[in-house]
Every structure is written in C-alpha cells, then in structure tokens.
Design a protein around this motif. Structure first.
Motif, PDB file in Angstrom:
ATOM      1  N   THR A  29       6.437  15.932   1.599  1.00  0.00           N
ATOM      2  CA  THR A  29       6.160  15.239   0.344  1.00  0.00           C
ATOM      3  C   THR A  29       7.284  15.453  -0.663  1.00  0.00           C
ATOM      4  O   THR A  29       7.635  14.544  -1.420  1.00  0.00           O
ATOM      5  CB  THR A  29       4.825  15.723  -0.255  1.00  0.00           C
ATOM      6  N   TYR A  30       7.873  16.642  -0.658  1.00  0.00           N
ATOM      7  CA  TYR A  30       8.896  16.978  -1.648  1.00  0.00           C
ATOM      8  C   TYR A  30      10.290  17.163  -1.041  1.00  0.00           C
ATOM      9  O   TYR A  30      11.239  17.457  -1.753  1.00  0.00           O
ATOM     10  CB  TYR A  30       8.502  18.264  -2.382  1.00  0.00           C
ATOM     11  N   ASN A  31      10.401  17.011   0.286  1.00  0.00           N
ATOM     12  CA  ASN A  31      11.687  17.122   0.969  1.00  0.00           C
ATOM     13  C   ASN A  31      11.794  15.992   1.985  1.00  0.00           C
ATOM     14  O   ASN A  31      10.790  15.583   2.569  1.00  0.00           O
ATOM     15  CB  ASN A  31      11.820  18.459   1.716  1.00  0.00           C
ATOM     16  N   LEU A  32      12.996  15.524   2.218  1.00  0.00           N
ATOM     17  CA  LEU A  32      13.190  14.509   3.243  1.00  0.00           C
ATOM     18  C   LEU A  32      13.277  15.212   4.592  1.00  0.00           C
ATOM     19  O   LEU A  32      14.302  15.764   4.972  1.00  0.00           O
ATOM     20  CB  LEU A  32      14.449  13.698   2.968  1.00  0.00           C
ATOM     21  N   ILE A  33      12.165  15.203   5.310  1.00  0.00           N
ATOM     22  CA  ILE A  33      12.069  15.870   6.601  1.00  0.00           C
ATOM     23  C   ILE A  33      12.859  15.087   7.654  1.00  0.00           C
ATOM     24  O   ILE A  33      12.933  13.865   7.614  1.00  0.00           O
ATOM     25  CB  ILE A  33      10.586  15.944   7.033  1.00  0.00           C
ATOM     26  N   GLY A  34      13.419  15.782   8.599  1.00  0.00           N
ATOM     27  CA  GLY A  34      14.088  15.104   9.702  1.00  0.00           C
ATOM     28  C   GLY A  34      15.278  15.869  10.249  1.00  0.00           C
ATOM     29  O   GLY A  34      15.569  15.812  11.438  1.00  0.00           O
ATOM     30  N   ARG A  35      15.981  16.572   9.393  1.00  0.00           N
ATOM     31  CA  ARG A  35      17.188  17.280   9.820  1.00  0.00           C
ATOM     32  C   ARG A  35      16.903  18.229  10.988  1.00  0.00           C
ATOM     33  O   ARG A  35      17.717  18.394  11.898  1.00  0.00           O
ATOM     34  CB  ARG A  35      17.787  18.056   8.645  1.00  0.00           C
ATOM     35  N   GLN A  82       9.174   6.460  11.629  1.00  0.00           N
ATOM     36  CA  GLN A  82       8.200   6.796  12.662  1.00  0.00           C
ATOM     37  C   GLN A  82       7.847   8.282  12.626  1.00  0.00           C
ATOM     38  O   GLN A  82       6.696   8.664  12.873  1.00  0.00           O
ATOM     39  CB  GLN A  82       8.749   6.401  14.040  1.00  0.00           C
ATOM     40  N   LEU A  83       8.826   9.108  12.296  1.00  0.00           N
ATOM     41  CA  LEU A  83       8.548  10.539  12.133  1.00  0.00           C
ATOM     42  C   LEU A  83       7.578  10.759  10.975  1.00  0.00           C
ATOM     43  O   LEU A  83       6.608  11.520  11.095  1.00  0.00           O
ATOM     44  CB  LEU A  83       9.853  11.311  11.889  1.00  0.00           C
ATOM     45  N   TYR A  84       7.816  10.080   9.854  1.00  0.00           N
ATOM     46  CA  TYR A  84       6.918  10.201   8.704  1.00  0.00           C
ATOM     47  C   TYR A  84       5.534   9.649   9.024  1.00  0.00           C
ATOM     48  O   TYR A  84       4.514  10.189   8.564  1.00  0.00           O
ATOM     49  CB  TYR A  84       7.524   9.518   7.480  1.00  0.00           C
ATOM     50  N   PHE A 117       3.743   3.764   7.191  1.00  0.00           N
ATOM     51  CA  PHE A 117       4.490   3.463   5.975  1.00  0.00           C
ATOM     52  C   PHE A 117       5.063   2.055   6.068  1.00  0.00           C
ATOM     53  O   PHE A 117       5.523   1.633   7.131  1.00  0.00           O
ATOM     54  CB  PHE A 117       5.624   4.470   5.774  1.00  0.00           C
ATOM     55  N   ASP A 118       5.044   1.322   4.962  1.00  0.00           N
ATOM     56  CA  ASP A 118       5.629  -0.012   4.923  1.00  0.00           C
ATOM     57  C   ASP A 118       7.140   0.093   5.162  1.00  0.00           C
ATOM     58  O   ASP A 118       7.838   0.842   4.457  1.00  0.00           O
ATOM     59  CB  ASP A 118       5.362  -0.656   3.562  1.00  0.00           C
ATOM     60  N   PRO A 119       7.679  -0.633   6.151  1.00  0.00           N
ATOM     61  CA  PRO A 119       9.098  -0.511   6.492  1.00  0.00           C
ATOM     62  C   PRO A 119      10.048  -0.773   5.319  1.00  0.00           C
ATOM     63  O   PRO A 119      11.000  -0.018   5.104  1.00  0.00           O
ATOM     64  CB  PRO A 119       9.284  -1.556   7.601  1.00  0.00           C
ATOM     65  N   GLY A 120       9.795  -1.842   4.564  1.00  0.00           N
ATOM     66  CA  GLY A 120      10.694  -2.186   3.461  1.00  0.00           C
ATOM     67  C   GLY A 120      10.672  -1.153   2.353  1.00  0.00           C
ATOM     68  O   GLY A 120      11.727  -0.725   1.852  1.00  0.00           O
ATOM     69  N   ASN A 121       9.485  -0.742   1.945  1.00  0.00           N
ATOM     70  CA  ASN A 121       9.367   0.248   0.878  1.00  0.00           C
ATOM     71  C   ASN A 121       9.931   1.596   1.313  1.00  0.00           C
ATOM     72  O   ASN A 121      10.559   2.306   0.518  1.00  0.00           O
ATOM     73  CB  ASN A 121       7.900   0.407   0.472  1.00  0.00           C
ATOM     74  N   PHE A 122       9.701   1.949   2.572  1.00  0.00           N
ATOM     75  CA  PHE A 122      10.222   3.228   3.088  1.00  0.00           C
ATOM     76  C   PHE A 122      11.745   3.221   3.054  1.00  0.00           C
ATOM     77  O   PHE A 122      12.369   4.173   2.580  1.00  0.00           O
ATOM     78  CB  PHE A 122       9.720   3.462   4.516  1.00  0.00           C
ATOM     79  N   ARG A 123      12.344   2.153   3.539  1.00  0.00           N
ATOM     80  CA  ARG A 123      13.807   2.044   3.562  1.00  0.00           C
ATOM     81  C   ARG A 123      14.397   2.163   2.152  1.00  0.00           C
ATOM     82  O   ARG A 123      15.341   2.928   1.923  1.00  0.00           O
ATOM     83  CB  ARG A 123      14.207   0.711   4.187  1.00  0.00           C
ATOM     84  N   LYS A 124      13.799   1.416   1.221  1.00  0.00           N
ATOM     85  CA  LYS A 124      14.299   1.410  -0.155  1.00  0.00           C
ATOM     86  C   LYS A 124      14.218   2.793  -0.775  1.00  0.00           C
ATOM     87  O   LYS A 124      15.170   3.264  -1.421  1.00  0.00           O
ATOM     88  CB  LYS A 124      13.493   0.409  -0.985  1.00  0.00           C
ATOM     89  N   LYS A 125      13.097   3.474  -0.574  1.00  0.00           N
ATOM     90  CA  LYS A 125      12.901   4.788  -1.176  1.00  0.00           C
ATOM     91  C   LYS A 125      13.840   5.818  -0.564  1.00  0.00           C
ATOM     92  O   LYS A 125      14.487   6.592  -1.284  1.00  0.00           O
ATOM     93  CB  LYS A 125      11.446   5.237  -0.995  1.00  0.00           C
ATOM     94  N   VAL A 126      13.930   5.827   0.749  1.00  0.00           N
ATOM     95  CA  VAL A 126      14.764   6.821   1.429  1.00  0.00           C
ATOM     96  C   VAL A 126      16.228   6.669   1.041  1.00  0.00           C
ATOM     97  O   VAL A 126      16.916   7.659   0.755  1.00  0.00           O
ATOM     98  CB  VAL A 126      14.584   6.706   2.964  1.00  0.00           C
ATOM     99  N   PHE A 139       6.887  10.197  -1.610  1.00  0.00           N
ATOM    100  CA  PHE A 139       5.937   9.114  -1.358  1.00  0.00           C
ATOM    101  C   PHE A 139       4.581   9.526  -1.887  1.00  0.00           C
ATOM    102  O   PHE A 139       3.844  10.262  -1.228  1.00  0.00           O
ATOM    103  CB  PHE A 139       5.840   8.809   0.138  1.00  0.00           C
ATOM    104  N   LYS A 140       4.247   9.090  -3.102  1.00  0.00           N
ATOM    105  CA  LYS A 140       2.983   9.492  -3.722  1.00  0.00           C
ATOM    106  C   LYS A 140       1.772   9.036  -2.922  1.00  0.00           C
ATOM    107  O   LYS A 140       0.748   9.698  -2.911  1.00  0.00           O
ATOM    108  CB  LYS A 140       2.911   8.957  -5.152  1.00  0.00           C
ATOM    109  N   SER A 141       1.900   7.907  -2.242  1.00  0.00           N
ATOM    110  CA  SER A 141       0.753   7.382  -1.499  1.00  0.00           C
ATOM    111  C   SER A 141       0.421   8.224  -0.275  1.00  0.00           C
ATOM    112  O   SER A 141      -0.645   8.064   0.318  1.00  0.00           O
ATOM    113  CB  SER A 141       1.060   5.954  -1.029  1.00  0.00           C
TER     114      SER A 141
END
Length: 233
Positions: free
Chosen positions: A149-155, A169-171, A179-188, A227-229
């Motif tokens: 929620t507070y860190n971009l997980i994946g590394r 897909q990990l999230y 997660f919505d693909p467009g919103n996820f891409r924009k936020k990340v 991602f607050k949602s």
C-alpha cells in the motif's frame, strides 16, 4: 537498592524464528511450505523455522534458515509479529518471532527446496497448517498488503525486467482483486520508480509492451497510500 519483585525460576522459554516465504511465479503469488518430519504433527504442512541460538538475533536466525533452504543470502526480511501463547506449540513453551521473506523464485535453489521436502502453493490454495501457523500466514499476508500500500512492491519478487502488466498482475495477487489497467499504469508511472528499457515483450500484443526495471537507490516509501481502493484494513 530495593529488589521487591517476584523471582521466576521456571520462566525460561524456547525461542524460535518462523519464516513466511513469499514468491511470485506464473502470475501467482506463492507460499513455500514444508512437510513436517518430526512429531507432533509429523507429515503435516508447516512454515519453516528454527531455534534462535544463544549468540544470534532473531533476524540472524531467520536469515540462516532461509539460506539453508533457498541457497540465497540477500533476501528481503521483515518482522511481522511475536507469537507467545504458552500453549501454542504442544512440544513445549515456545515463543516465536515471525518474519516475512520475499524471494525471487527464478534465483533460488530448486534442488535445496526438493531436498527439504518443500513445495510452493498459490496463496489461494494454501492447505491447513500445523499449530498456529495459519494465524501466522494471515497476519503475514496482511503485513505484505500494508507494505504494498505504501511501497511499490516488485523489486524482490519480479524478474530484473518486467512489463507493467506483469507488475499489475502481481498487485492483483497481493490484494486478491483486479486493478484497472489504465489507472494502474498511470499511477505507477507517476511514482517515478521505474526505468523504461529499449526492449519490448511481444507476447502481450502485436504492438508489444515495453519492459521496465526498478531504478536503483530510489526512495520507495510513500506517506500516502499508492492505491487507496486497495486498502482493506
């Protein structure tokens, strides 16, 4: 000096460290479990752990166990909780420190995993575990969700290069939601944590999708939820 306190001659407790080992493979978040080889509960599924030696910290004990099992040394480790109910382990009065470990499945030793009788399970298909290990996994999974929620997980879980679809897909797996693909891409991309590579994965579409990697030494802890949602707690 006034020493007005009760003496506990029988207060000694056994100390252990248990590891909730998460990995990611084939679009599934997975948990590494082990068939217990001793009584009680011989033959049942368990988390992996070990005794904390007199000359080591709980973190050192957990890392030692992880190295034995996976062959890896540089493993992300985070303390989750201490489980201390006196009756939690039928073998004795055992206090255990639980840790989350995030590992790259593509880099660990599959031979060691097989030697120790371990298996990877999708988090949606985890069997019943011994003692209070189910409770440990529940708390550990919530801790992982909080971190994401507070860190971009994946590394610590994805390959060195990945697409934004792979990251989404990990999230999806971590939060058990789509997660919505467009919103996820924009936020990340707005987080400026990723470096786009001059290489594409052509398996996703005819146009292809650019690979990304995590930037080195970039602050990855945000004061506001990414991602607050996704928040469920």
């Amino acid at each position: 000096m006034n020493q007005n306190y009760e003496q506990y001659d029988d207060a000694k407790r056994l100390l252990s460290a248990d590891c909730v080992i998460f990995g990611y493979e084939k679009e599934q978040l997975k948990l590494l479990l082990f068939k217990r080889i001793i009584e009680p509960a011989k033959g049942e599924w368990s988390l992996i752990g070990g005794w904390i030696k007199e000359n080591e910290s709980a973190e050192d004990a957990a890392m030692r166990v992880l190295n034995y099992i996976t062959g890896l040394k540089d493993i992300y480790l985070e303390q989750v909780k201490v489980f201390s109910k006196p009756e939690r382990d039928p073998a004795g009065n055992v206090l255990t420190v639980v840790f989350n470990a995030l590992i790259r499945i593509d880099k660990h030793s599959s031979e060691l995993i097989e030697e120790y009788g371990a298996s990877w399970f999708a988090v949606s298909e985890i069997p019943h575990l011994i003692f209070d290990h189910d409770a440990m996994v529940k708390v550990a999974f919530e801790k992982l969700q909080l971190k994401a929620t507070y860190n971009l997980i994946g590394r610590q879980l994805l390959p060195d290069k990945f697409t934004l679809t792979h990251l989404r897909q990990l999230y999806n797996e971590i939060f058990q939601k789509e997660f919505d693909p467009g919103n996820f891409r924009k936020k990340v991309l707005s987080l400026k944590q990723l470096q786009r590579l001059d290489e594409k994965d052509m398996s996703e579409s005819k146009k292809g999708a650019f690979y990304y990697s995590f930037k080195e030494e970039v602050e990855n802890n945000f004061s506001e939820p990414i991602f607050k949602s996704a928040i469920k707690f």
